[in-house]
Each structure stands twice: as C-alpha cells, then as structure tokens.
Write an enzyme that holds these catalytic residues in place. Structure first.
Site, mmCIF file in Angstrom:
data_model
loop_
_atom_site.group_PDB
_atom_site.id
_atom_site.type_symbol
_atom_site.label_atom_id
_atom_site.label_comp_id
_atom_site.label_asym_id
_atom_site.label_seq_id
_atom_site.Cartn_x
_atom_site.Cartn_y
_atom_site.Cartn_z
ATOM 1 N N LYS A 149 0.829 -1.201 0.000
ATOM 2 C CA LYS A 149 0.000 0.000 0.000
ATOM 3 C C LYS A 149 0.867 1.256 0.000
ATOM 4 O O LYS A 149 1.939 1.284 0.609
ATOM 5 C CB LYS A 149 -0.902 -0.004 1.238
ATOM 6 C CG LYS A 149 -1.824 1.201 1.371
ATOM 7 C CD LYS A 149 -2.603 1.130 2.667
ATOM 8 C CE LYS A 149 -3.511 2.358 2.796
ATOM 9 N NZ LYS A 149 -2.743 3.624 2.861
ATOM 10 N N LYS A 185 7.612 1.115 1.533
ATOM 11 C CA LYS A 185 8.280 0.301 0.522
ATOM 12 C C LYS A 185 9.633 0.885 0.129
ATOM 13 O O LYS A 185 10.646 0.194 0.147
ATOM 14 C CB LYS A 185 7.425 0.191 -0.746
ATOM 15 C CG LYS A 185 6.185 -0.621 -0.621
ATOM 16 C CD LYS A 185 5.478 -0.745 -1.965
ATOM 17 C CE LYS A 185 5.262 0.590 -2.641
ATOM 18 N NZ LYS A 185 4.438 1.524 -1.841
ATOM 19 N N LYS A 222 5.698 9.100 -8.337
ATOM 20 C CA LYS A 222 6.345 10.156 -7.538
ATOM 21 C C LYS A 222 7.841 10.223 -7.788
ATOM 22 O O LYS A 222 8.487 11.228 -7.487
ATOM 23 C CB LYS A 222 6.094 9.924 -6.042
ATOM 24 C CG LYS A 222 4.643 9.975 -5.627
ATOM 25 C CD LYS A 222 4.487 10.076 -4.110
ATOM 26 C CE LYS A 222 5.192 8.982 -3.355
ATOM 27 N NZ LYS A 222 4.645 7.629 -3.650
ATOM 28 N N ASP A 256 -1.269 -0.105 -4.481
ATOM 29 C CA ASP A 256 -2.681 0.104 -4.167
ATOM 30 C C ASP A 256 -3.577 -0.515 -5.240
ATOM 31 O O ASP A 256 -4.704 -0.939 -4.963
ATOM 32 C CB ASP A 256 -2.990 1.601 -4.042
ATOM 33 C CG ASP A 256 -2.331 2.210 -2.812
ATOM 34 O OD1 ASP A 256 -1.103 2.403 -2.857
ATOM 35 O OD2 ASP A 256 -3.026 2.453 -1.818
#
Length: 253
Positions: free
Chosen positions: A9, A14, A40, A127
């Site tokens: 998630k 991570k 990102k 996600d």
C-alpha cells in the site's frame, strides 16, 4: 541475477525498506539495481541523496529516443544503480503505461546486460495491481514478489489484493509470491494479524521491521539508515532482512 518486485500500500514504507535493503546488499559486495516504479519518482532518493533525478519518462518525452543508457541511471550509495520510471504529466496519460514504457526502454537500452547486476529490486506502488503496475511481475522481469504490510486494516487489504493478483497470474509464468515483510506500526495485535494473513495466503512472514524514529532521522539527512546510522539496531534489522532475502531466494536466480 535475482529479480525481486516489492509491492505494498502507498505510504507503507516500501521505498525506505527497499533502499535500505539495497544498501545492505551493496555492503555485502553485490551489484544492486533499484528501479522505482512509482509516479512520484522518489524511490531511490535516499541512495543518491538528490531531491529528484531525471526519470525515464521525462527523457522519452523530451528527447524521444535520443538519449543513452547512462542518462537514465544514477549511481548511489555503495554503487547501487538507481533508475526512476517516472509518471505522466498530471492529468494526461496513465501511470501504469508509464511503467511499461520505462521498463521496455531499460531493456531496449541493454541496462541489464551493461551493468550485470546481481540483484534487481523493483519498488512498485501496490494500491492497484492492474495494467502497468503488474508489469514487474511479468515473465522476464521479477522472479519473486514480496509484499510489505503493517497490521493496519487498509495495508492488510492491499496486501491480500496483491497476493491475489500474483495467484491469478500463476498460469502465465509470472513471478511467484515469496512472502510478507511486516513493517510495524505498533497497532493492536499486529503480529497476529499479519501472521494470520500469511497463513491465509499460504506464505510466510519473512521479517519484522521495528517502528523507529531513526528512519525519519535518516530521511531528514537524505540517507538510508544503513548509511546514516550504520551501527544502530535498525540498520542491523535491514541487514538481516537483506541476508534473509539472499538466503531464501538468491539460490533460485
């Protein structure tokens, strides 16, 4: 070459985990490549210490195919080879398609043959596991999928969905589920919840990472814990995780 895709998630830790594992493996003398598959484009920032680097998609947009492999790569702590796939212009394009384009471009430019990494780590937003976000699981990319989770309900829900995707891809010769990594948030019954999830998924909890302020302290320094606080207990946990992954999976590569 051991190729591991790490999912979980958003916000579960991570990138921090993958970067620290990459640093620990590099300290073991291995050549490591970390590929950030998150729009990102901040997966590798703790390794090279820069706020941002050119992403593969930015190079493609600006220069079509008129760039070299070295333009896509940034060398970080311990010689870790850092690559950021990047994402589309906000409001235009699909992030999943961007991951596909970036990984195809790496292969086209001969990244794996040129750098000959011992370990490739894909850091993937988990996600959703559809389209391009499943690309690192596909044949020819990762061999193993690891899922990072906490005991929080949303993290467990996301982990279960990721594992289901891996199972659904099993007949396509995609990567297999290698296990869970518990990144602790110190919520009630956390260890029991994650262990129950592992049993439901017919896998195991490979390691438990403690909740530590050193992680934030290291990030404030734009470094991994392994580099910033090498003698800390948290750095030891990341090194132990790296050793577990090598012991469990390197023989399969």
């Amino acid at each position: 070459m051991l190729k591991i895709a790490v999912y979980g998630k958003g916000g579960i830790g991570k990138s921090t985990t993958v970067s620290n594992v990459a640093a620990a493996m590099a300290e073991r003398g291995l050549k490591v490549m970390q590929i950030g598959c998150d729009p990102k484009a901040d997966s590798t920032s703790l390794l090279h210490g820069k706020d941002r680097v050119d992403t593969v998609l930015e190079l493609v947009r600006a220069r079509k195919n008129d760039f070299e492999l070295k333009d896509m790569v940034h060398v970080g702590y311990g010689g870790v080879i850092c690559v950021e796939a990047g994402g589309p212009t906000p409001g235009m394009g699909c992030a999943g398609r961007g991951i596909i384009a970036a990984l195809e471009k790496l292969a086209e430019k001969g990244a794996y043959e040129t750098y000959e990494p011992d370990v490739v780590l894909y850091d993937v937003l988990g996600d959703v596991v559809c389209g391009g976000f499943s690309m690192p699981m596909r044949d020819g990319y990762a061999d193993i999928v690891l899922v990072i989770t906490s005991g929080e309900n949303m993290a467990i829900h996301a982990a279960a969905n990721i594992a289901m995707a891996v199972e659904n891809f099993a007949n396509r010769n995609y990567a297999r589920l290698g296990g869970l990594i518990l990144n602790a948030r110190d919520v009630r019954d956390e260890d029991a919840k994650v262990q129950e999830l592992a049993e439901d998924l017919h896998t195991k909890v490979l390691a438990r990472l403690s909740r530590s302020e050193l992680v934030t302290d290291a990030e404030d320094l734009h470094k991994t814990v392994v580099e910033a606080f090498p003698d800390s207990s948290m750095a030891k946990e990341y090194r132990e995780l790296a050793d577990i992954l090598l012991r469990e999976f390197y023989k399969e590569a």
